[in-house]
Design an enzyme around this catalytic site. Structure first.
Site, mmCIF file in Angstrom:
data_model
loop_
_atom_site.group_PDB
_atom_site.id
_atom_site.type_symbol
_atom_site.label_atom_id
_atom_site.label_comp_id
_atom_site.label_asym_id
_atom_site.label_seq_id
_atom_site.Cartn_x
_atom_site.Cartn_y
_atom_site.Cartn_z
ATOM 1 N N LYS A 66 0.845 -1.212 0.000
ATOM 2 C CA LYS A 66 0.000 0.000 0.000
ATOM 3 C C LYS A 66 0.871 1.249 0.000
ATOM 4 C CE LYS A 66 -2.154 -0.850 3.922
ATOM 5 N NZ LYS A 66 -1.664 -2.165 4.323
ATOM 6 N N ARG A 143 -9.781 1.382 8.620
ATOM 7 C CA ARG A 143 -9.460 -0.020 8.859
ATOM 8 C C ARG A 143 -10.588 -0.743 9.579
ATOM 9 N NH1 ARG A 143 -3.627 0.318 8.782
ATOM 10 N NH2 ARG A 143 -2.621 -1.683 9.125
ATOM 11 N N ARG A 177 11.101 -6.732 5.034
ATOM 12 C CA ARG A 177 11.096 -5.259 5.047
ATOM 13 C C ARG A 177 12.210 -4.689 5.915
ATOM 14 N NH1 ARG A 177 4.888 -3.299 5.080
ATOM 15 N NH2 ARG A 177 4.800 -4.212 7.151
ATOM 16 N N ARG A 221 11.052 -3.070 11.468
ATOM 17 C CA ARG A 221 9.946 -2.646 12.329
ATOM 18 C C ARG A 221 9.714 -3.696 13.407
ATOM 19 N NH1 ARG A 221 4.922 -1.012 8.470
ATOM 20 N NH2 ARG A 221 3.821 -2.109 10.117
ATOM 21 N N ARG A 232 -1.465 -9.675 12.685
ATOM 22 C CA ARG A 232 -1.991 -8.527 11.921
ATOM 23 C C ARG A 232 -2.861 -8.998 10.754
ATOM 24 N NH1 ARG A 232 3.566 -6.270 11.032
ATOM 25 N NH2 ARG A 232 2.714 -5.053 9.309
HETATM 26 N N1 LIG Z 1 -6.601 3.137 10.762
HETATM 27 C C1 LIG Z 1 -6.022 2.524 11.804
HETATM 28 N N2 LIG Z 1 -6.748 2.118 12.871
HETATM 29 C C2 LIG Z 1 -6.193 1.512 13.936
HETATM 30 N N3 LIG Z 1 -4.874 1.244 14.034
HETATM 31 C C3 LIG Z 1 -4.076 1.619 12.987
HETATM 32 C C4 LIG Z 1 -4.604 2.281 11.837
HETATM 33 N N4 LIG Z 1 -3.577 2.546 10.998
HETATM 34 C C5 LIG Z 1 -2.474 2.073 11.575
HETATM 35 N N5 LIG Z 1 -2.754 1.506 12.780
HETATM 36 C C6 LIG Z 1 -1.795 0.888 13.716
HETATM 37 O O1 LIG Z 1 -0.485 1.004 13.199
HETATM 38 C C7 LIG Z 1 0.073 -0.280 12.890
HETATM 39 C C8 LIG Z 1 0.915 -0.174 11.653
HETATM 40 O O2 LIG Z 1 0.119 0.224 10.583
HETATM 41 P P1 LIG Z 1 0.606 0.058 9.061
HETATM 42 O O3 LIG Z 1 1.948 0.660 8.894
HETATM 43 O O4 LIG Z 1 -0.490 0.549 8.178
HETATM 44 O O5 LIG Z 1 0.802 -1.507 8.972
HETATM 45 P P2 LIG Z 1 0.447 -2.701 8.015
HETATM 46 O O6 LIG Z 1 1.764 -3.085 7.442
HETATM 47 O O7 LIG Z 1 -0.050 -3.713 9.032
HETATM 48 O O8 LIG Z 1 -0.585 -2.342 6.995
HETATM 49 C C9 LIG Z 1 -1.132 -1.205 12.778
HETATM 50 O O9 LIG Z 1 -0.817 -2.571 13.041
HETATM 51 C C10 LIG Z 1 -2.054 -0.625 13.859
HETATM 52 O O10 LIG Z 1 -1.631 -0.993 15.157
#
Ligand SMILES: Nc1ncnc2c1ncn2[C@@H]1O[C@H](COP(=O)(O)OP(=O)(O)O)[C@@H](O)[C@H]1O
Length: 286
Positions: A66, A143, A177, A221, A232
């Site tokens: 994404k 989300r 990553r 990370r 996740r």
């Molecule tokens: N819209 C959201 N609602 C709730 N938690 C979020 C949201 N966006 C990000 N997070 C938190 O930040 C973390 C990392 O997000 P992100 O970088 O988008 O990871 P991913 O690689 O899982 O898509 C998520 O696992 C969650 O804990």
């Protein structure tokens, strides 16, 4: 365009207060239901929405890419790429009051509360607005259905891109990553060569290796360990997959199965979004 952050903040705050203070009224009940029949995708033109800029959302499982594709599109379309995961990580590393609480939630692969996410997003939009930003590509938001409903209350989303990739590849990509701790750029050490199985096509992706100046400064990370990635993915299935259906019913969802790495996928994604000659159209219109 209306001042989105001003629109966003007070409206969100009042809606959020309302949903906190009552358990019987949900946001979906206080807004007229949209027509659930499938609408054609909005045409992509040089001035897509008349007076305002693109307002797009990127959905997809952890590791799907994404961030990579949203950031490339944001450069092409001239709108900010806003990743809620980045906002959470910035807050986490700021050693502010929320940082300890966030660390625990994120490192367990859970979702951060809607309240915190909307606060971080409102702040980000407000900062962008003061720099003259308009439009957005949201990455990692909404989300949950509730986040999607609240977003619909405060602004109109034009298009939702849902990136897809088989699960074994998603896990390999997350584990590969790396981020340069100095320049912040992302890389991927995974060399993916997944054979066709269970109806999934074969997929190969070359690693995205760092340049020599970054290779000794790579970090991973804390939530990119195998148990947390698996968690996740489960959380995505339970809480975020319904958001795909939410937008599908609104006729706004474009699904895109990534056929391989960036060189193969990027031109095909542009084609799928009818943006393959967008750069040419823009310069011709200038
Ligand atoms: N819209 C959201 N609602 C709730 N938690 C979020 C949201 N966006 C990000 N997070 C938190 O930040 C973390 C990392 O997000 P992100 O970088 O988008 O990871 P991913 O690689 O899982 O898509 C998520 O696992 C969650 O804990």
């Amino acid at each position: 365009m209306a001042a989105l952050s001003r629109l966003f903040k007070p409206q969100f705050s009042s809606l959020f207060q309302r949903s906190l203070s009552t358990t019987t009224v949900s946001v979906s009940e206080i807004q007229p239901q949209r027509d659930k029949s499938s609408k054609p995708l909005p045409p992509i033109t040089d001035d897509p929405q008349g007076s305002r800029n693109f307002q797009w959302v990127f959905l997809g499982c952890p590791g799907v890419g994404k961030g990579t594709y949203a950031s490339r599109l944001s450069a092409l379309l001239g709108v900010p790429h806003i990743a809620t995961g980045d906002l959470v990580r910035d807050e986490l590393s700021s050693s502010g009051p929320l940082s300890h609480q966030l660390e625990e939630v994120v490192n367990q692969g859970k979702l951060v509360s809607d309240e915190i996410i909307f606060n971080l997003l409102s702040k980000r939009l407000e900062a962008g607005e003061s720099k003259g930003e308009s439009g957005f590509i949201l990455d990692g938001f909404p989300r949950t259905i509730r986040q999607a409903e609240i977003l619909d209350e405060v602004t109109e989303i034009d298009l939702v891109v849902n990136l897809k990739l088989r699960e074994d590849v998603l896990i390999e990509k997350c584990l590969g990553r790396r981020i340069c701790s100095e320049c912040g750029k992302g890389f991927n050490l995974a060399s993916i060569n997944a054979k066709a199985e269970n109806g999934d096509p074969e997929i190969t992706m070359a690693p995205l290796l760092p340049p020599p100046q970054c290779s000794s400064k790579l970090i991973t990370r804390a939530d990119d360990t195998e148990p947390v990635v698996r968690k996740r993915l489960r959380v995505y299935k339970e809480q975020s997959e319904p958001v795909e259906d939410y937008y599908r019913k609104q006729g706004k969802l474009t699904e895109f199965n990534l056929p391989g790495g960036i060189p193969e996928s990027w031109p095909k994604l542009l084609e799928a979004l009818h943006l393959d000659d967008y750069g040419d159209r823009k310069s011709a219109a200038a």
